[in-house]
Design a protein around this motif. Sequence first.
Motif, PDB file in Angstrom:
ATOM      1  N   TRP A  85      21.853  32.131 -12.034  1.00 46.41           N
ATOM      2  CA  TRP A  85      21.598  31.950 -13.468  1.00 46.41           C
ATOM      3  C   TRP A  85      21.652  30.464 -13.843  1.00 46.41           C
ATOM      4  O   TRP A  85      20.802  29.972 -14.582  1.00 46.41           O
ATOM      5  N   GLY A 120      18.617  28.582 -12.474  1.00 44.41           N
ATOM      6  CA  GLY A 120      17.429  28.930 -13.259  1.00 44.41           C
ATOM      7  C   GLY A 120      17.423  28.216 -14.598  1.00 44.41           C
ATOM      8  O   GLY A 120      16.391  27.688 -15.038  1.00 44.41           O
ATOM      9  N   PHE A 160      10.777  30.621 -17.271  1.00 49.41           N
ATOM     10  CA  PHE A 160      10.849  32.027 -16.877  1.00 49.41           C
ATOM     11  C   PHE A 160      10.684  32.965 -18.062  1.00 49.41           C
ATOM     12  O   PHE A 160      10.622  34.177 -17.896  1.00 49.41           O
TER      13      PHE A 160
END
Length: 360
Positions: A216, A219, A230
């Motif tokens: 996480w 990202g 994303f």
Amino acid sequence: MSSSIALLVTGAGTGLLAGGASCAAVQGGLLAGAVSRRRTSVPDRGTGATPLAPVGAFLAGKLLSHTVLGALLGTFGKALQPSPRTQAVLLLAAGVLMVLFALDLFGVKAVGRLVPRPPASFGRLLRRSGRTESALTPALIGLATVLVPCGVTLSMELLAITSGSAVAGAAVMAGFVIGTAPLFAVLGYLFRRSSQVLSGRLAGLTAVVVLAVAVWTMGSALQAGGWVSFSTPDKKETATASGPFIVEGGDGSGSGKAAGTGADPAPVRIDAAGKQIVTLTVTDFYTPTSFTAKAGVPTTLVLHGKDSGGCARAFTIPDLGVQEIVKRDGDTEIDLGTREAGTLRFSCAMGMQTGSIDFA
């Protein structure tokens, strides 16, 4: 004060959802040393004393040190503030470190030498302190956790820096520690009662959670740096006379309100002077998240704060090095100049809220 409360809630939410596992992986040894002393002046059982007392002292020390750090970061934020891309690289590095911590917890020997650890002298000092009966020992060890930050702590420190005030910086760090408190309390209780029996299982479970948090974090870092996105974009808002938004104010004022509503400004419009205005509404989120604007036209981005809060207030445009703290209620203008055709990405400082402007 309302912005500080919002940052307190943001920090607490991040600590509860992501920070607890990450910090437990790095600071779990300190917690175990703080609560698993060899002797206690008052036994836990049969006396009414609670085994959570040393855990509470540990968390109180941790809260104090991190709150003070947050205040200092907020005070000197402008001098310390790294660029959006630098912040993204630091977050990415934090994610990589969390992966190493997770692999170390899984028992992968190859990463043992790559995992940062406190100096040996620091560890010996804590172990000696942990053998004492002083009630202050857990609190002092909790204070020392500020010297051994976990990966998600870094993102909170960056948010404290961008807050620009001592109160707001202290609020976000205090909230973060409060958010991590439930997991630390549970782990502390288990360490206090039967740490040797449960240590192997706890390490494995913690490693799984830390690995998920690492993914996480990385990202978010990639989004914060403007390298990828994303998120699924909203329907693009475009400045066209045939669309639902007015290109130019009917009275020549260029107010560009949404047609027929008199409400918020049109997301993309051309004012009477021929300047392109792109308006991004900021609450706890960005609305809309996708625009199509005209290339080759002088453009101003207006950040329309509307009870804004959380990470969304720390607005960045990585490609331009832009960093702005959005007003709680009110407009903040950013001159984008005359853009060539291409995509300009924006995000919050932590990469959790993202969007883009496509110039064509």
